[in-house]
Scaffold this motif. Structure first.
Motif, short mmCIF file in Angstrom:
data_model
loop_
_atom_site.label_atom_id
_atom_site.label_comp_id
_atom_site.label_asym_id
_atom_site.label_seq_id
_atom_site.Cartn_x
_atom_site.Cartn_y
_atom_site.Cartn_z
N CYS A 3 31.17 5.98 -63.58
CA CYS A 3 31.33 6.22 -62.14
C CYS A 3 32.61 5.57 -61.62
O CYS A 3 33.32 6.14 -60.79
CB CYS A 3 30.13 5.68 -61.38
SG CYS A 3 28.61 6.56 -61.73
N ARG A 6 35.60 7.67 -62.85
CA ARG A 6 35.66 8.94 -62.12
C ARG A 6 36.23 8.71 -60.72
O ARG A 6 37.07 9.46 -60.25
CB ARG A 6 34.28 9.58 -62.05
CG ARG A 6 34.32 10.96 -61.41
CD ARG A 6 32.98 11.61 -61.36
NE ARG A 6 32.15 10.87 -60.44
CZ ARG A 6 30.84 10.69 -60.57
NH1 ARG A 6 30.22 11.19 -61.60
NH2 ARG A 6 30.17 10.01 -59.69
N ALA A 7 35.78 7.63 -60.06
CA ALA A 7 36.28 7.33 -58.71
C ALA A 7 37.76 6.95 -58.75
O ALA A 7 38.53 7.33 -57.87
CB ALA A 7 35.47 6.20 -58.09
N THR A 10 39.71 10.88 -60.28
CA THR A 10 39.69 12.18 -59.60
C THR A 10 38.93 12.20 -58.28
O THR A 10 39.15 13.09 -57.47
CB THR A 10 39.07 13.25 -60.51
OG1 THR A 10 37.75 12.84 -60.87
CG2 THR A 10 39.89 13.45 -61.76
N LYS A 11 38.03 11.28 -58.06
CA LYS A 11 37.16 11.35 -56.88
C LYS A 11 37.59 10.43 -55.76
O LYS A 11 36.75 9.90 -55.04
CB LYS A 11 35.72 11.02 -57.29
CG LYS A 11 35.07 12.05 -58.14
CD LYS A 11 34.68 13.22 -57.29
CE LYS A 11 33.86 14.18 -58.10
NZ LYS A 11 33.41 15.29 -57.34
N SER A 60 28.10 10.20 -51.76
CA SER A 60 28.03 9.04 -52.64
C SER A 60 28.27 7.75 -51.84
O SER A 60 28.89 7.76 -50.78
CB SER A 60 29.08 9.15 -53.76
OG SER A 60 30.37 8.88 -53.27
N LYS A 63 32.04 7.14 -51.49
CA LYS A 63 32.69 7.98 -50.48
C LYS A 63 32.37 7.49 -49.07
O LYS A 63 33.25 7.39 -48.22
CB LYS A 63 32.23 9.43 -50.65
CG LYS A 63 32.78 10.38 -49.62
CD LYS A 63 34.28 10.49 -49.71
CE LYS A 63 34.67 11.63 -50.58
NZ LYS A 63 36.13 11.83 -50.62
#
Length: 100
Positions: A3, A6-7, A10-11, A60, A63
């Motif tokens: 996680c 990924r953050a 791309t996130k 999330s 976010k």
């Protein structure tokens, strides 16, 4: 861990878009982004989030925390002091009952 990566990639934080290659610079940036990610999680878990039909959060924690931090910094609100306080060690320590 997945996680976090990924953050970072791309996130939200777009680490790959920096095109940095110097080891020291990448290391400092990665440390700073990891701290920022942790702060976003701490802020995000304090916020209420609407649930989807299956019971999971609509957004999330990262976010939501990121959005709240951006809002607080841009408005210079009193809430910013509360969000900074989340980084204090009293909020980030494991409970003694966990056994770590």
């Amino acid at each position: 861990m997945e996680c976090l990566f990924r953050a970072l990639k791309t996130k939200g934080f777009q680490l790959e878009a920096t095109h940095m290659t110097l080891h020291d610079h990448v290391e400092r940036l990665l440390c700073l982004l990891t701290l920022t990610y942790t702060w976003c999680v701490l802020v995000g878990i304090t916020l209420d989030c609407p649930k989807k039909a299956h019971g999971r959060r609509a957004w999330s924690v990262v976010k939501m925390g990121s959005r709240e931090l951006v809002r607080s910094f841009s408005r210079e609100s009193a809430r910013l002091c509360d969000l900074i306080d989340l980084l204090m060690s009293s909020h980030t320590n494991y409970p003694e009952t966990v056994g770590y």
